[in-house]
Write a protein that holds these residues in place. Structure first.
Motif, short mmCIF file in Angstrom:
data_model
loop_
_atom_site.label_atom_id
_atom_site.label_comp_id
_atom_site.label_asym_id
_atom_site.label_seq_id
_atom_site.Cartn_x
_atom_site.Cartn_y
_atom_site.Cartn_z
N TYR A 1 0.84 -1.20 0.00
CA TYR A 1 0.00 0.00 0.00
C TYR A 1 0.87 1.26 0.00
CZ TYR A 1 -3.99 -3.01 1.16
OH TYR A 1 -4.96 -3.97 1.15
N PHE A 2 1.92 1.24 0.82
CA PHE A 2 2.85 2.37 0.91
C PHE A 2 3.52 2.62 -0.45
CE2 PHE A 2 7.09 4.11 1.83
CZ PHE A 2 6.73 5.24 2.56
N ILE A 3 4.00 1.57 -1.10
CA ILE A 3 4.64 1.69 -2.41
C ILE A 3 3.63 2.22 -3.44
CG2 ILE A 3 5.69 0.41 -4.33
CD1 ILE A 3 6.86 -1.51 -2.16
N THR B 1 4.04 5.75 -5.70
CA THR B 1 4.03 5.81 -7.16
C THR B 1 2.74 6.40 -7.73
OG1 THR B 1 3.22 3.53 -7.28
CG2 THR B 1 5.61 3.85 -7.36
N PHE B 2 1.80 6.77 -6.87
CA PHE B 2 0.52 7.33 -7.31
C PHE B 2 0.73 8.75 -7.84
CE2 PHE B 2 -3.50 9.58 -6.25
CZ PHE B 2 -4.35 8.86 -7.05
N SER B 3 0.36 8.98 -9.09
CA SER B 3 0.54 10.29 -9.72
C SER B 3 -0.71 10.62 -10.54
CB SER B 3 1.78 10.27 -10.61
OG SER B 3 1.96 11.51 -11.22
N PRO B 4 -1.74 11.15 -9.89
CA PRO B 4 -3.00 11.38 -10.59
C PRO B 4 -2.95 12.46 -11.66
CG PRO B 4 -3.08 12.33 -8.40
CD PRO B 4 -1.80 11.58 -8.50
N SER B 5 -2.04 13.40 -11.53
CA SER B 5 -2.01 14.52 -12.49
C SER B 5 -1.64 14.07 -13.91
CB SER B 5 -1.05 15.60 -12.01
OG SER B 5 0.24 15.05 -11.81
N LEU C 1 0.35 7.71 3.44
CA LEU C 1 1.71 7.91 3.99
C LEU C 1 2.75 7.82 2.88
CD1 LEU C 1 1.61 5.91 7.35
CD2 LEU C 1 1.89 8.38 7.08
N GLY C 2 2.55 6.90 1.95
CA GLY C 2 3.45 6.80 0.80
C GLY C 2 3.37 8.02 -0.09
N LYS C 3 2.18 8.59 -0.21
CA LYS C 3 1.98 9.78 -1.05
C LYS C 3 2.66 11.00 -0.45
CE LYS C 3 0.69 11.85 -4.61
NZ LYS C 3 1.72 11.75 -5.62
N LEU C 4 2.70 11.05 0.88
CA LEU C 4 3.34 12.20 1.55
C LEU C 4 4.82 12.18 1.29
CD1 LEU C 4 1.48 12.19 4.96
CD2 LEU C 4 1.07 13.67 3.01
#
Length: 185
Positions: free
Chosen positions: A44-46, A50-54, A182-185
């Motif tokens: 989930y953290f990874i 790597t989440f990049s919605p833009s 937390l990963g996104k932060l």
């Protein structure tokens, strides 16, 4: 976006931990208890890292990309699981002493709570959770970006519906969302 080697290494370590945990298999094993404590939250953290919605440009394109990127594969593997399950049932396999009917098999694809056809969905609950978390985060991102706050109703309706189905799924996904963020932060 350029790939980061350390994220790929972290993914590889997480995959090895999953394999080790499943090979050991016994919850009473102290090594497996340690592995089970963190390997899923690491995924989930990874995913949050790597989440990049833009990169999608719009919510509609983001949903389409997620469907084509992971949703379609999830559905295909789940359908193969249903076919495999019924082939094994034909040979005498049963789940908890009874056969899962076809409705429960299909419902298990979209409500993977471990109670509805868990053999049918082949344990892909984590893929389902990642899809849901991505879609919730995409919805929140584009709600904030476009100031179209009614979009936030979509995840709220999902959470309420799943709460009636099984509170364990919502608790699992909220825990996943915490580590995702937390990963996104």
């Amino acid at each position: 976006m350029k790939r980061k080697t350390w994220i790929d290494v972290l993914r590889g370590i997480a995959m090895l931990l999953v394999i080790m945990g499943h090979c050991i298999g016994f919850i009473d094993n102290p090594i497996n208890r340690i592995i089970l404590c963190f390997y899923m939250v690491l995924f989930y953290f990874i995913s949050g890292l790597t989440f990049s919605p833009s990169r999608y440009g719009s919510l509609k394109r983001g949903f389409k990309a997620k469907f084509l990127g992971i949703g379609l594969q999830y559905i295909c593997f789940s359908l193969m699981g249903i076919v495999l399950y019924y082939a094994l049932v034909f040979m005498g396999l049963q789940e908890n002493g009874h056969t899962v009917n076809l409705f429960k098999a299909f419902a298990g694809m979209f409500f993977p709570d471990g109670h509805i056809g868990s053999l049918v969905t082949m344990g892909f609950w984590f893929v389902y959770d990642i899809i849901v978390l991505d879609l919730i985060c995409l919805t929140f991102f584009y709600s904030y970006k476009t100031q179209k706050w009614p979009l936030c109703v979509i995840p709220a309706i999902y959470i309420v519906c799943m709460s009636f189905s099984n509170i364990d799924v919502i608790l699992r996904q909220l825990t996943g969302l915490l580590f995702f963020m937390l990963g996104k932060l």
